[in-house]
Design a protein around this motif. Structure first.
Motif, PDB file in Angstrom:
ATOM      1  N   PHE A 190       0.830  -1.017  -0.196  1.00 35.76           N
ATOM      2  CA  PHE A 190      -0.041   0.154  -0.050  1.00 35.76           C
ATOM      3  C   PHE A 190       1.006   1.329  -0.042  1.00 35.76           C
ATOM      4  O   PHE A 190       0.410   2.352  -0.692  1.00 35.76           O
ATOM      5  N   GLU A 191       2.274   1.213   0.877  1.00 33.12           N
ATOM      6  CA  GLU A 191       2.827   2.275   0.815  1.00 33.12           C
ATOM      7  C   GLU A 191       3.478   2.612  -0.664  1.00 33.12           C
ATOM      8  O   GLU A 191       3.354   3.905  -1.039  1.00 33.12           O
ATOM      9  N   ASP A 192       3.740   1.739  -1.514  1.00 28.53           N
ATOM     10  CA  ASP A 192       4.267   1.951  -2.634  1.00 28.53           C
ATOM     11  C   ASP A 192       3.395   2.412  -3.570  1.00 28.53           C
ATOM     12  O   ASP A 192       3.183   3.211  -4.622  1.00 28.53           O
ATOM     13  N   ILE A 193       1.893   1.800  -3.407  1.00 26.01           N
ATOM     14  CA  ILE A 193       0.942   2.320  -4.350  1.00 26.01           C
ATOM     15  C   ILE A 193       0.382   3.688  -4.055  1.00 26.01           C
ATOM     16  O   ILE A 193       0.391   4.487  -4.875  1.00 26.01           O
ATOM     17  N   SER A 194       0.471   4.026  -2.823  1.00 26.47           N
ATOM     18  CA  SER A 194       0.087   5.571  -2.597  1.00 26.47           C
ATOM     19  C   SER A 194       1.255   6.519  -2.971  1.00 26.47           C
ATOM     20  O   SER A 194       0.888   7.731  -3.470  1.00 26.47           O
ATOM     21  N   ALA A 195       2.539   6.180  -2.831  1.00 24.07           N
ATOM     22  CA  ALA A 195       3.473   6.907  -3.154  1.00 24.07           C
ATOM     23  C   ALA A 195       3.179   7.298  -4.605  1.00 24.07           C
ATOM     24  O   ALA A 195       3.644   8.298  -5.419  1.00 24.07           O
ATOM     25  N   TRP A 196       2.954   6.106  -5.597  1.00 26.32           N
ATOM     26  CA  TRP A 196       2.903   6.246  -7.071  1.00 26.32           C
ATOM     27  C   TRP A 196       1.790   7.156  -7.264  1.00 26.32           C
ATOM     28  O   TRP A 196       1.595   7.932  -8.246  1.00 26.32           O
ATOM     29  N   LEU A 197       0.373   6.889  -6.726  1.00 25.00           N
ATOM     30  CA  LEU A 197      -0.853   7.642  -7.055  1.00 25.00           C
ATOM     31  C   LEU A 197      -0.459   9.123  -6.813  1.00 25.00           C
ATOM     32  O   LEU A 197      -0.979   9.752  -7.488  1.00 25.00           O
ATOM     33  N   PHE A 198       0.142   9.295  -5.659  1.00 26.60           N
ATOM     34  CA  PHE A 198       0.106  10.899  -5.114  1.00 26.60           C
ATOM     35  C   PHE A 198       1.426  11.524  -5.859  1.00 26.60           C
ATOM     36  O   PHE A 198       1.590  12.792  -5.773  1.00 26.60           O
ATOM     37  N   SER A 199       2.127  10.745  -6.789  1.00 32.20           N
ATOM     38  CA  SER A 199       3.068  11.361  -7.746  1.00 32.20           C
ATOM     39  C   SER A 199       2.404  11.879  -8.917  1.00 32.20           C
ATOM     40  O   SER A 199       2.927  12.896  -9.596  1.00 32.20           O
ATOM     41  N   ILE A 200       0.976  11.440  -9.188  1.00 34.21           N
ATOM     42  CA  ILE A 200       0.341  11.899 -10.199  1.00 34.21           C
ATOM     43  C   ILE A 200      -0.756  13.127  -9.864  1.00 34.21           C
ATOM     44  O   ILE A 200      -1.265  13.257  -8.812  1.00 34.21           O
ATOM     45  N   SER A 201      -0.439  14.421 -10.448  1.00 37.91           N
ATOM     46  CA  SER A 201      -0.948  15.423  -9.849  1.00 37.91           C
ATOM     47  C   SER A 201      -2.751  15.347 -10.252  1.00 37.91           C
ATOM     48  O   SER A 201      -3.212  14.604 -11.140  1.00 37.91           O
ATOM     49  N   PRO A 202      -3.447  15.882  -9.106  1.00 42.89           N
ATOM     50  CA  PRO A 202      -4.856  15.497  -9.156  1.00 42.89           C
ATOM     51  C   PRO A 202      -5.783  15.872 -10.317  1.00 42.89           C
ATOM     52  O   PRO A 202      -6.751  15.147 -10.763  1.00 42.89           O
ATOM     53  N   ASP A 203      -5.166  16.795 -11.227  1.00 44.24           N
ATOM     54  CA  ASP A 203      -6.166  17.219 -12.407  1.00 44.24           C
ATOM     55  C   ASP A 203      -5.498  16.032 -13.599  1.00 44.24           C
ATOM     56  O   ASP A 203      -6.508  16.019 -14.522  1.00 44.24           O
ATOM     57  N   ARG A 204      -4.693  15.321 -13.300  1.00 40.75           N
ATOM     58  CA  ARG A 204      -4.457  13.937 -14.359  1.00 40.75           C
ATOM     59  C   ARG A 204      -4.948  12.776 -13.824  1.00 40.75           C
ATOM     60  O   ARG A 204      -4.662  11.936 -14.615  1.00 40.75           O
ATOM     61  N   ARG A 205      -5.757  12.536 -12.766  1.00 42.16           N
ATOM     62  CA  ARG A 205      -6.046  11.402 -12.384  1.00 42.16           C
ATOM     63  C   ARG A 205      -7.335  11.389 -11.727  1.00 42.16           C
ATOM     64  O   ARG A 205      -7.916  12.370 -11.445  1.00 42.16           O
ATOM     65  N   VAL A 206      -8.115  10.462 -11.648  1.00 43.31           N
ATOM     66  CA  VAL A 206      -9.420  10.280 -10.846  1.00 43.31           C
ATOM     67  C   VAL A 206      -9.325   8.556 -10.663  1.00 43.31           C
ATOM     68  O   VAL A 206      -9.018   7.549 -10.990  1.00 43.31           O
ATOM     69  N   ASN A 207      -9.653   8.456  -9.168  1.00 43.72           N
ATOM     70  CA  ASN A 207      -9.521   6.986  -8.590  1.00 43.72           C
ATOM     71  C   ASN A 207     -10.911   6.819  -7.825  1.00 43.72           C
ATOM     72  O   ASN A 207     -11.818   7.382  -7.391  1.00 43.72           O
ATOM     73  N   TYR A 208     -10.967   5.507  -7.941  1.00 48.28           N
ATOM     74  CA  TYR A 208     -12.646   5.042  -7.421  1.00 48.28           C
ATOM     75  C   TYR A 208     -11.948   3.553  -6.481  1.00 48.28           C
ATOM     76  O   TYR A 208     -11.296   2.734  -6.887  1.00 48.28           O
ATOM     77  N   PHE A 209     -12.778   3.512  -5.454  1.00 49.59           N
ATOM     78  CA  PHE A 209     -12.654   2.493  -4.469  1.00 49.59           C
ATOM     79  C   PHE A 209     -13.979   1.635  -4.402  1.00 49.59           C
ATOM     80  O   PHE A 209     -15.116   2.214  -4.443  1.00 49.59           O
ATOM     81  N   ILE A 210     -13.721   0.136  -4.694  1.00 44.22           N
ATOM     82  CA  ILE A 210     -14.880  -0.544  -4.733  1.00 44.22           C
ATOM     83  C   ILE A 210     -14.506  -1.893  -3.981  1.00 44.22           C
ATOM     84  O   ILE A 210     -13.798  -2.669  -4.161  1.00 44.22           O
ATOM     85  N   GLN A 211     -15.501  -2.023  -3.098  1.00 44.87           N
ATOM     86  CA  GLN A 211     -15.408  -3.317  -2.027  1.00 44.87           C
ATOM     87  C   GLN A 211     -16.395  -4.442  -2.429  1.00 44.87           C
ATOM     88  O   GLN A 211     -17.516  -4.184  -2.750  1.00 44.87           O
ATOM     89  N   PHE A 212     -15.968  -5.722  -2.268  1.00 42.55           N
ATOM     90  CA  PHE A 212     -16.733  -6.798  -2.461  1.00 42.55           C
ATOM     91  C   PHE A 212     -16.435  -7.778  -1.487  1.00 42.55           C
ATOM     92  O   PHE A 212     -15.309  -7.862  -1.181  1.00 42.55           O
TER      93      PHE A 212
END
Length: 269
Positions: A244-266
């Motif tokens: 999770f640390e590596d995922i969050s570091a990668w995700l937050f290296s991308i500026s907010p205007d260039r990405r959108v994220n969704y979380f789906i649980q099942f």
């Protein structure tokens, strides 16, 4: 869930959006060793606090509680607390990378044993905000599946984009798209795309790894630019394992205007 029945590999090469980078030296975090907290856990929590201190020193003070939630979740694997919150729209920067300068142990003035972490860090500060016109509809994922049941779903973006999908379950994290059989591709604006991408596969077969019901969390990260995720290790079964640390570091290296994220649980029963 052991895997969403595909063997997974990933293209090489990481794209990083240009951001305002602040280098911070000697950020400090401390965690008392008390109760059920082990020395290793205290060390991880001290590093998490040092990251928050690095953000403060870089001037990223807005919504600091969201940062504390983020970095504590890296330690405790409380993924849903992060992805189900509004923190992604709040955060105005992140620790891109860090180096541990020193880990110390000692006794404070209250005679408590503690672990203290000192780090140097690079902090990203965003100069742009989230693009409200960049959205994606994800349809077809049920709240629960029987073990052995197959999953199919569709994605429909409002803008041209690329996609990385992560699966979080128990204390594990893995990249499940792109992979050896489903290559990275451009998703066109307004086009409804069905997963699995191959017409020869009638859904992803879901298998739980224990007798008890298993909660899985899918994180969809859509990006306007092709930004492959490469921080993973292949296990013997072909899964692309990460943290999770590596995922969050990668995700937050991308500026907010260039990405959108969704979380789906099942849940797999």
């Amino acid at each position: 869930m052991k895997k969403i029945l595909l063997i997974l590999l990933l293209p090489v090469g990481l794209f990083a959006n240009a951001q305002e980078i602040t280098k911070v030296e000697s950020a400090v975090g401390r965690q008392v060793i008390a109760g059920s907290i082990s020395e290793d856990e205290a060390r991880a929590k001290a590093i998490a606090q040092a990251k928050v201190d690095a953000l403060r020193k870089a001037g990223v003070t807005e919504h600091i509680q969201s940062y504390e939630m983020l970095y504590k979740s890296e330690v405790g694997n409380k993924f849903d607390e992060v992805f189900m919150s509004d923190m992604f729209s709040e955060i105005r920067g992140a620790v891109r990378k860090y180096n541990i300068v020193k880990i110390d142990k000692g006794i404070d003035e209250f005679k408590n044993f503690y672990v203290e972490a000192i780090i140097d860090a690079e902090v990203i500060q965003y100069t742009t905000a989230k693009d409200p016109a960049f959205q994606v509809s994800i349809d077809g994922i049920k709240q629960g599946y029987q073990s052995g049941e197959r999953m199919r779903y569709t994605v429909t973006p409002t803008q041209d984009c690329y996609l990385n999908i992560f699966n979080l379950y128990e204390n594990n994290a893995s990249l499940i798209y792109p992979n050896q059989f489903e290559k990275s591709r451009l998703f066109k604006a307004g086009e409804k795309v069905t997963f699995p991408l191959s017409e020869l596969i009638d859904g992803y077969t879901l298998e739980k790894s224990a007798k008890e019901p298993e909660t899985n969390k899918l994180v969809f990260v859509f990006t306007k630019d092709n930004i492959p995720y490469i921080k993973y290790k292949l296990n013997q079964e072909g899964d692309q394992l990460t943290t999770f640390e590596d995922i969050s570091a990668w995700l937050f290296s991308i500026s907010p205007d260039r990405r959108v994220n969704y979380f789906i649980q099942f849940v797999i029963y």
